[in-house]
Design an enzyme around this catalytic site. Structure first.
Site, PDB file in Angstrom:
ATOM      1  N   GLY A 155       0.821  -1.198   0.000  1.00 33.58           N
ATOM      2  CA  GLY A 155       0.000   0.000   0.000  1.00 33.58           C
ATOM      3  C   GLY A 155       0.859   1.254   0.000  1.00 33.58           C
ATOM      4  O   GLY A 155       2.050   1.218   0.299  1.00 33.58           O
ATOM      5  N   CYS A 156       0.235   2.386  -0.322  1.00 35.66           N
ATOM      6  CA  CYS A 156       0.982   3.636  -0.452  1.00 35.66           C
ATOM      7  C   CYS A 156       1.462   4.161   0.897  1.00 35.66           C
ATOM      8  O   CYS A 156       2.654   4.464   1.073  1.00 35.66           O
ATOM      9  CB  CYS A 156       0.140   4.674  -1.181  1.00 35.66           C
ATOM     10  SG  CYS A 156      -1.510   4.960  -0.479  1.00 35.66           S
ATOM     11  N   PHE A 157       0.558   4.291   1.870  1.00 35.44           N
ATOM     12  CA  PHE A 157       0.977   4.741   3.199  1.00 35.44           C
ATOM     13  C   PHE A 157       2.042   3.824   3.802  1.00 35.44           C
ATOM     14  O   PHE A 157       3.061   4.303   4.323  1.00 35.44           O
ATOM     15  CB  PHE A 157      -0.218   4.826   4.147  1.00 35.44           C
ATOM     16  CG  PHE A 157      -1.063   6.055   4.000  1.00 35.44           C
ATOM     17  CD1 PHE A 157      -0.502   7.322   4.036  1.00 35.44           C
ATOM     18  CD2 PHE A 157      -2.440   5.954   3.848  1.00 35.44           C
ATOM     19  CE1 PHE A 157      -1.286   8.459   3.925  1.00 35.44           C
ATOM     20  CE2 PHE A 157      -3.237   7.082   3.734  1.00 35.44           C
ATOM     21  CZ  PHE A 157      -2.663   8.343   3.771  1.00 35.44           C
ATOM     22  N   PRO A 158       1.847   2.502   3.781  1.00 40.50           N
ATOM     23  CA  PRO A 158       2.861   1.624   4.360  1.00 40.50           C
ATOM     24  C   PRO A 158       4.234   1.761   3.711  1.00 40.50           C
ATOM     25  O   PRO A 158       5.251   1.668   4.403  1.00 40.50           O
ATOM     26  CB  PRO A 158       2.278   0.222   4.141  1.00 40.50           C
ATOM     27  CG  PRO A 158       0.806   0.435   4.134  1.00 40.50           C
ATOM     28  CD  PRO A 158       0.625   1.745   3.419  1.00 40.50           C
ATOM     29  N   THR A 159       4.269   1.999   2.404  1.00 40.33           N
ATOM     30  CA  THR A 159       5.566   2.129   1.741  1.00 40.33           C
ATOM     31  C   THR A 159       6.391   3.248   2.364  1.00 40.33           C
ATOM     32  O   THR A 159       7.549   3.052   2.752  1.00 40.33           O
ATOM     33  CB  THR A 159       5.375   2.372   0.237  1.00 40.33           C
ATOM     34  OG1 THR A 159       4.765   1.216  -0.358  1.00 40.33           O
ATOM     35  CG2 THR A 159       6.708   2.634  -0.452  1.00 40.33           C
TER      36      THR A 159
END
Length: 340
Positions: free
Chosen positions: A147-151
């Site tokens: 996911g974008c936030f986790p990256t």
């Protein structure tokens, strides 16, 4: 490569699909074979992705999965969460490789079902495709794109987590409007967001589970992890501020040494010094990281900046593709940002 990778995109009409198309159309080792959309079948892809006019003459299709499998060496799934599992079993029934950009295979099944409230129908495992932590994606046929936030969050904290130095991790992330997808929502509606910052899901955002999963893989004793997201009035980008409370006091020089060693030979993570800027990564696959130690309070403030549609989604998927097909991971992605 001696032969081109025949690639298809299922769900190509959204922002993530459009970004895959933009990046793949100029990739020297890829032949775009198909782009699917049930509602737009028969219409030119460039009729919805106007920036691609003149770069490809594909029309949207809605073929069956068997035909997709026969035509493609690789399929990108740019579909809503909870639907990737409907495609994967049949797509993998052969030699076709799959990169799933939905959340369906990122988490352990019980965690996914709890967080997303969806019964999982295909309990197979996929490699979590954060290449900087999981280079084994190079050997795989099936990758779950992060996911974008986790990256942004995971990359900001991974070096200190791997060193076993974090006691408490608090992540504050701010994302552009495109992170909400192509369909308007209350938080992405312009009158609500203009000249505003909108926090949401303060303690229970579903991306926290990915952050916890990956950081605890690096340090099994790390349990105190918090995450709060905000939407800001910009189109692209995620700026993450990580407050990492450490088990011992560290200097900024200590932190720099740890990060430089951890990200050595990781081409898409940059440590430019100072405060990372969204404009410096926009349109690129880079993650820029900066930090400063608060030695008095056993705290390290780490900042990361990514483009949510590139390193946070489609660019990272292509980075995985490159490794899965034996290419250098920077192939087709080594371009500067579009600043200002």
């Amino acid at each position: 490569m001696n032969t081109m990778i025949k690639a298809g995109i299922i769900g190509a009409s959204g922002y993530t699909g459009g970004e895959l198309l933009r990046l793949l159309v100029s990739h020297p080792d890829v032949s775009l074979e198909l782009a699917t959309s049930r509602s737009l079948a028969g219409k030119p892809v460039a009729s919805t992705h106007r920036h691609l006019e003149g770069f490809l003459d594909l029309k949207y299709e809605n073929p069956g999965l068997e035909e997709i499998r026969e035509r493609c060496d690789l399929v990108f799934l740019a579909v809503p969460h909870g639907t990737g599992m409907n495609y994967v079993p049949e797509l993998l029934d052969g030699s076709t490789k799959v990169i799933d950009l939905s959340a369906d295979y990122r988490l352990d099944i019980p965690v996914f079902e709890k967080i997303y409230g969806i019964k999982h129908s295909d309990p197979r495992n996929a490699v979590y495709g954060l290449v900087e932590l999981h280079p084994e994606a190079a050997r795989e046929y099936f990758v779950a794109n992060p996911g974008c936030f986790p990256t942004g969050a995971i990359l900001s904290a991974a070096p200190l987590a791997a060193a076993g130095l974090i006691d408490i991790a608090v992540f504050d992330s701010k994302t552009g409007i495109s992170g909400a997808g192509i369909s308007p929502t209350e938080t992405s509606h312009y009158p609500n967001l203009a000249e505003n910052i909108v926090p949401y899901k303060l303690t229970a955002h579903r991306h926290r589970a990915e952050i916890v999963q990956e950081l605890t893989r690096l340090d099994g004793n790390l349990r105190n992890i918090s995450f709060t997201p905000h939407v800001i009035p910009t189109i692209r980008g995620i700026s993450t501020t990580a407050h990492l409370f450490t088990k011992e006091p560290l200097s900024t020089e200590d932190v720099r040494g740890i990060y430089e060693e951890f990200y050595r030979d990781k081409p898409f993570v940059r440590l430019p010094g100072g405060v990372p800027s969204l404009t410096a990564v926009r349109g690129s696959n880079f993650c820029d990281i900066g930090f400063e130690a608060d030695k008095e309070n056993n705290r390290v403030v780490v900042l990361s900046a990514i483009d949510n549609l590139v390193k946070g989604a489609s660019g990272q998927a292509i980075q995985n593709m490159n490794l899965m097909f034996g290419l250098v991971e920077t192939r087709g992605l080594w371009t500067p940002a579009t600043a200002p």
